[in-house]
Design an enzyme around this catalytic site. Structure first.
Site, short mmCIF file in Angstrom:
data_model
loop_
_atom_site.label_atom_id
_atom_site.label_comp_id
_atom_site.label_asym_id
_atom_site.label_seq_id
_atom_site.Cartn_x
_atom_site.Cartn_y
_atom_site.Cartn_z
CB SER A 45 45.35 42.02 45.85
OG SER A 45 45.39 42.91 44.77
CE LYS A 88 49.23 42.40 43.66
NZ LYS A 88 48.15 41.72 44.29
#
Length: 157
Positions: A45, A88
């Site tokens: 990610s 993230k």
């Protein structure tokens, strides 16, 4: 010298060693829990910024004081699986407007909007919405492994 004196001396020295081990253990625990620690990242990610098997250095003070800002890369407890941690980037902070197709959403107070750098392969706030700041564990400062990629992480706006 009697056997009792020898036993007492060995017991005393063992107690001193045990006390030192406990003290240093407490110091190490506090440093890792409230100061900084190393995290092994996995998953696609955050590619190309952070790849699988990269080790990053994180600090916990910024997230504990709710001082994260747009562009920071953070480690957070997953809002969908509390046993898992995610890495993230903070894309929006409280009060910011997020456009999701035809809809507009505001990030509520006490929350942040997290997205992975690899938008095509990231489950993030686009799936589960704003993330409570209480789930943030640490802010990534730099990449330390592999050595060829070691360096400070730049905050993208």
């Amino acid at each position: 010298m009697s056997i009792f004196a020898t036993f007492r001396r060995v017991l005393y020295k063992g107690g001193v060693v045990a006390l030192c081990v406990v003290q240093y253990g407490c110091i190490a625990h506090c440093a890792l829990e409230y100061g900084a620690d190393f995290v092994l990242c996995s998953g696609p990610s955050m590619e190309p910024t952070i790849t699988t098997s990269d080790i990053v250095l994180t600090e916990h003070i910024t997230t504990a004081l709710n001082r994260t800002k747009r562009g920071d890369v953070v480690i957070a407890r997953s809002p969908v699986d509390p046993r898992q941690h995610i890495c993230k980037r903070v894309v929006a902070v409280p009060g910011d407007k997020i456009s999701k197709g035809f809809f507009t959403e505001y990030v509520p107070r006490g929350h942040v909007w997290l997205e992975g750098d690899n938008h095509n392969n990231s489950t993030d706030s686009r799936s589960y919405g704003p993330v409570p700041e209480a789930l943030l564990r640490g802010r990534v400062i730099c990449k330390v492994w592999p050595l060829r990629d070691a360096g400070w992480l730049s905050a993208r706006q």
